[in-house]
Design an enzyme around this catalytic site. Structure first.
Site, mmCIF file in Angstrom:
data_model
loop_
_atom_site.group_PDB
_atom_site.id
_atom_site.type_symbol
_atom_site.label_atom_id
_atom_site.label_comp_id
_atom_site.label_asym_id
_atom_site.label_seq_id
_atom_site.Cartn_x
_atom_site.Cartn_y
_atom_site.Cartn_z
ATOM 1 N N CYS A 71 0.794 -1.232 0.000
ATOM 2 C CA CYS A 71 0.000 0.000 0.000
ATOM 3 C C CYS A 71 0.830 1.288 0.000
ATOM 4 C CB CYS A 71 -0.932 0.036 1.205
ATOM 5 S SG CYS A 71 -1.637 -1.564 1.660
ATOM 6 N N CYS A 74 1.684 3.794 -3.092
ATOM 7 C CA CYS A 74 0.668 4.716 -3.626
ATOM 8 C C CYS A 74 0.108 5.655 -2.557
ATOM 9 C CB CYS A 74 -0.484 3.924 -4.246
ATOM 10 S SG CYS A 74 -0.018 3.177 -5.811
ATOM 11 N N HIS A 75 -0.096 5.153 -1.322
ATOM 12 C CA HIS A 75 -0.775 5.978 -0.322
ATOM 13 C C HIS A 75 0.193 6.755 0.569
ATOM 14 C CE1 HIS A 75 -4.722 4.240 -1.266
ATOM 15 N NE2 HIS A 75 -4.096 3.081 -1.371
ATOM 16 N N MET A 112 -7.627 1.581 -7.514
ATOM 17 C CA MET A 112 -7.329 0.720 -6.366
ATOM 18 C C MET A 112 -7.416 -0.749 -6.802
ATOM 19 S SD MET A 112 -6.924 0.283 -3.027
ATOM 20 C CE MET A 112 -7.291 -0.943 -1.784
ATOM 21 N N HIS A 351 5.920 12.136 -10.716
ATOM 22 C CA HIS A 351 6.233 10.705 -10.651
ATOM 23 C C HIS A 351 7.368 10.347 -11.607
ATOM 24 C CE1 HIS A 351 5.207 6.667 -9.338
ATOM 25 N NE2 HIS A 351 5.352 6.281 -10.598
ATOM 26 N N HIS A 394 1.374 8.056 -17.281
ATOM 27 C CA HIS A 394 2.470 7.226 -16.752
ATOM 28 C C HIS A 394 3.409 6.913 -17.917
ATOM 29 C CE1 HIS A 394 4.713 4.056 -14.794
ATOM 30 N NE2 HIS A 394 4.162 4.401 -13.645
HETATM 31 FE FE1 DHE Z 1 7.899 2.191 -10.810
HETATM 32 C C1 DHE Z 1 10.083 4.008 -12.794
HETATM 33 C C2 DHE Z 1 7.823 4.738 -8.564
HETATM 34 C C3 DHE Z 1 5.266 0.673 -9.256
HETATM 35 C C4 DHE Z 1 8.555 -0.647 -12.559
HETATM 36 N N1 DHE Z 1 8.765 4.046 -10.703
HETATM 37 C C5 DHE Z 1 9.626 4.607 -11.628
HETATM 38 C C6 DHE Z 1 10.005 5.930 -11.181
HETATM 39 C C7 DHE Z 1 9.381 6.128 -9.974
HETATM 40 C C8 DHE Z 1 8.606 4.946 -9.679
HETATM 41 C C9 DHE Z 1 9.487 7.352 -9.084
HETATM 42 C C10 DHE Z 1 10.941 6.892 -11.898
HETATM 43 C C11 DHE Z 1 12.375 6.659 -11.486
HETATM 44 C C12 DHE Z 1 13.343 7.566 -12.245
HETATM 45 O O1 DHE Z 1 13.205 7.681 -13.463
HETATM 46 O O2 DHE Z 1 14.236 8.157 -11.610
HETATM 47 N N2 DHE Z 1 6.712 2.659 -9.206
HETATM 48 C C13 DHE Z 1 6.860 3.740 -8.420
HETATM 49 C C14 DHE Z 1 5.861 3.736 -7.379
HETATM 50 O O3 DHE Z 1 5.769 4.547 -6.415
HETATM 51 C C15 DHE Z 1 4.868 2.681 -7.704
HETATM 52 C C16 DHE Z 1 3.628 3.327 -8.309
HETATM 53 C C17 DHE Z 1 4.395 1.898 -6.504
HETATM 54 C C18 DHE Z 1 5.437 1.194 -5.722
HETATM 55 O O4 DHE Z 1 5.115 0.737 -4.625
HETATM 56 O O5 DHE Z 1 6.566 1.082 -6.170
HETATM 57 C C19 DHE Z 1 5.663 1.907 -8.781
HETATM 58 N N3 DHE Z 1 7.038 0.317 -10.903
HETATM 59 C C20 DHE Z 1 5.977 -0.095 -10.187
HETATM 60 C C21 DHE Z 1 5.640 -1.483 -10.477
HETATM 61 O O6 DHE Z 1 4.702 -2.152 -9.977
HETATM 62 C C22 DHE Z 1 6.619 -1.966 -11.514
HETATM 63 C C23 DHE Z 1 5.884 -2.322 -12.810
HETATM 64 C C24 DHE Z 1 7.413 -3.197 -11.063
HETATM 65 C C25 DHE Z 1 8.168 -2.987 -9.769
HETATM 66 O O7 DHE Z 1 9.364 -3.153 -9.797
HETATM 67 O O8 DHE Z 1 7.583 -2.686 -8.758
HETATM 68 C C26 DHE Z 1 7.480 -0.715 -11.685
HETATM 69 N N4 DHE Z 1 9.088 1.769 -12.392
HETATM 70 C C27 DHE Z 1 9.237 0.517 -12.938
HETATM 71 C C28 DHE Z 1 10.204 0.595 -14.026
HETATM 72 C C29 DHE Z 1 10.619 1.936 -14.113
HETATM 73 C C30 DHE Z 1 9.911 2.654 -13.069
HETATM 74 C C31 DHE Z 1 10.623 -0.585 -14.907
HETATM 75 C C32 DHE Z 1 11.614 2.537 -15.112
HETATM 76 C C33 DHE Z 1 10.988 2.664 -16.457
HETATM 77 C C34 DHE Z 1 11.876 3.318 -17.478
HETATM 78 O O9 DHE Z 1 11.839 2.875 -18.642
HETATM 79 O O10 DHE Z 1 12.588 4.272 -17.139
#
Ligand code: DHE
Length: 571
Positions: A71, A74-75, A112, A351, A394
């Site tokens: 949780c 996101c929250h 959600m 984000h 996103h």
């Molecule tokens: Fe991410 C990028 C935060 C969920 C895979 N993710 C990012 C970035 C942030 C972020 C701040 C940018 C970083 C940067 O560029 O400096 N992500 C979050 C969350 O807060 C969120 C919504 C919830 C969480 O609890 O993490 C979240 N993200 C996910 C997933 O569920 C994903 C699919 C799998 C995982 O690892 O949790 C996921 N996020 C990714 C990936 C990137 C990413 C693969 C980079 C993508 C790119 O091509 O640059």
């Protein structure tokens, strides 16, 4: 392969299965069940009398763990809300146990996840979480310089590292692939598809970034552990590690001329702070809190988390986005002792984002506000805040295409609906279109996370890993860029999960990444931890299957980062 015209799907969409996050460290606030009876809290819970404690100490511990695993992303740790709604007790006690219970079970179309009906949480855990949300959130401890320094481990000092590249790997075409649930990254050769190394890192690495020279790979775990890998070693191996907090998502390295490989920076979700480190050793040099006032109402926020970070090509600066306060910080790393920070007012809930094709403008989604903010990294100022027209943009790093009508545009897809918004990025050549949405396309469906293209490709790819329909979450839509000038451009559907033919489970297909030449795009087929996953390589010209990479070590692959494309900001 299927050709479709604006195929729309019902979107009962989920934001994410943000599963298992190892949240380490004790909490500052202990729970004493005797002090939290149902009557004292003024709530009603079926089966509990007024003088019953709401939770036992064991239940509280379990609730804490589930909250951080599922949780908090996101929250927020303090539940003040961001991508997800605020869940502070003034709100949750009003909503009541039954409401919270059914919300967790069924989710909502606004994002959600349906934790109950999807089978991802048991009835018992849902009941526990509905109770857990009725008590005040415990606050994890701070993590200042003493703790950061204590965690610093220089595994191989610079003088003990090779003075020339000691392996024959084509480093520029190497992919760093997150193996989410094993706390590792796999380094896969982009030419031979062979796994060159599997390296232990922090838990659930979120992103990989490469030093300007291309030699060092930095990854950040969800548990805020930064691991620095020397790609010159044979085989490549970690040379330093450090923890910058207890929860984090971003890392970057200095790219401005004269500062190549000099500094690294990591941004933390908890505590809300960023840490500047020596680029050669990860020695922590400076930690700065991001707590402070929101940009608009100027009220104090206790948990403004660091979201995306990029390195400026125009100045010795890191561009750090702060989610809850809506500020972009331009951090001048040329004099760390006398740190100068330009604070740009942008929009709340920043984000992810990336540069335009010139590398001058940084476009970052303010996802819970349905907007994209544009920062000019040459002038250090806000250029525009654009309403994307979709729900929860996103982009990942976004995709830069040369549109047949509007010239250079940057693309984002959306978590909350099927749209893709194309934003003009050429204030010189196409001033009327600059920083406006010039075209809206409809992709496969809601639940998209990432778009991708390459300067050598005529294709724009969009995934939908969080769509509840397994057929859509297992596929990718591809638009032909040169055809975007026509009315209602068609897209092609690639059934990536079907191509992977994994044994069982319901894998999500996520995050396309090109090889160095821009001739192939790789997709992760992300299955459960105990199930077979894969990486599917697609030939970009013909949109046909080129290769399925399977290996028992490829557990839960998510993000992939091609060394050359990542270090050169090619996307
Ligand atoms: Fe991410 C990028 C935060 C969920 C895979 N993710 C990012 C970035 C942030 C972020 C701040 C940018 C970083 C940067 O560029 O400096 N992500 C979050 C969350 O807060 C969120 C919504 C919830 C969480 O609890 O993490 C979240 N993200 C996910 C997933 O569920 C994903 C699919 C799998 C995982 O690892 O949790 C996921 N996020 C990714 C990936 C990137 C990413 C693969 C980079 C993508 C790119 O091509 O640059």
């Amino acid at each position: 392969m299927e050709r479709s015209r604006n195929r729309k799907k019902n979107l009962l969409l989920t934001v994410a299965t943000f599963s298992a996050m190892a949240f380490s460290g004790a909490f500052a606030q202990d729970y004493n069940p005797a002090n939290n009876t149902v009557g004292q809290l003024g709530v009603e819970v079926p089966g509990l009398a007024a003088d019953d404690p709401l939770l036992s100490a064991e239940e509280f511990e379990r609730g804490k763990e589930i909250f951080f695993e599922r949780c908090a992303g996101c929250h927020g740790v303090l539940r003040k809300g961001a991508t997800g709604k605020a869940l502070t007790t003034d709100l949750t006690r009003d909503l009541g146990y039954d409401y919270l219970h059914s919300f967790i079970t069924y989710g909502s179309p606004a994002g959600m996840p349906n934790w109950g009906t999807s089978g991802e949480m048991s009835d018992e855990d849902i009941a526990l979480m509905a109770k857990y949300l009725l008590i005040d959130p415990p606050q994890p401890p701070e993590f200042g310089m003493p703790e950061i320094r204590e965690s610093w481990n220089l595994i191989v000092p610079p003088e003990a590292r090779p003075t020339a590249k000691a392996n024959d790997i084509d480093i520029d075409n190497l992919f760093s692939v997150t193996l989410r649930d094993t706390g590792q990254v796999a380094l896969i050769d982009g030419g031979t598809y062979e796994i060159q190394a599997v390296i232990d890192t922090g838990y659930a690495v979120h992103i990989s970034r490469i030093s300007a020279s291309g030699r060092y790979l930095y990854v950040i775990g969800r548990d805020a552990k930064v691991t620095m890998i020397d790609l010159w070693m044979d085989p490549p191996a970690p040379v330093a590690e450090v923890k910058v907090g207890s929860e984090a998502r971003s890392v970057e390295t200095s790219k401005f001329e004269g500062y190549e490989d000099k500094f690294a920076i990591a941004g933390a979700y908890w505590p809300p702070q960023y840490v500047i480190m020596d680029g050669d050793t990860l020695e922590p040099l400076k930690v700065k809190s991001t707590r402070g006032m929101t940009y608009d109402t100027q009220e104090y926020h206790p948990e403004p988390r660091v979201a995306s970070i990029v390195a400026s090509h125009f100045a010795p600066e890191f561009v750090v986005t702060v989610k809850e306060t809506g500020k972009v910080l331009m951090i001048d790393y040329s004099d760390i002792k006398n740190l100068k920070v330009t604070e740009i007012e942008a929009e709340r809930f920043l984000h992810d984002g990336g540069f335009d094709s010139t590398g001058r403008y940084f476009l970052v989604a303010a996802n819970a506000r349905d907007k994209v903010a544009v920062i000019d990294t040459k002038e250090d100022k806000l250029v525009a805040v654009i309403e994307t027209g979709g729900v929860k943009p996103h982009p990942g790093r976004g995709a830069n295409i040369e549109h047949p009508v509007y010239g250079p545009v940057w693309v984002t897809s959306h978590l909350g609906d099927e749209t893709l918004s194309l934003i003009g990025t050429d204030p010189e050549g196409h001033p009327d279109q600059a920083w406006t949405v010039v075209q809206t396309l409809e992709g496969l469906g809601g639940g998209s996370l990432f778009v991708k293209t390459h300067p050598n490709s005529d294709h724009l790819y969009v995934d939908a890993p969080l769509n509840p329909d397994p057929e859509l979450s297992g596929s990718v839509a591809v638009f032909t860029v040169s055809e975007l000038g026509t009315e209602n451009p068609e897209f092609t559907i690639l059934p990536i999960a079907e191509w992977a033919a994994v044994k069982d489970g319901q894998p999500r297909v996520v995050q396309g990444e090109f090889n160095r030449e821009g001739t192939e795009i790789w997709y992760s087929v992300w299955n459960g931890k105990d199930k077979e996953s894969a990486i599917v390589v697609v030939d970009d010209k013909t949109l046909t299957l080129k290769r399925v990479i399977k290996d028992e070590r490829l557990v839960t692959p998510t993000g992939k980062f091609n060394v050359y494309n990542t270090r050169s900001d090619v996307y």
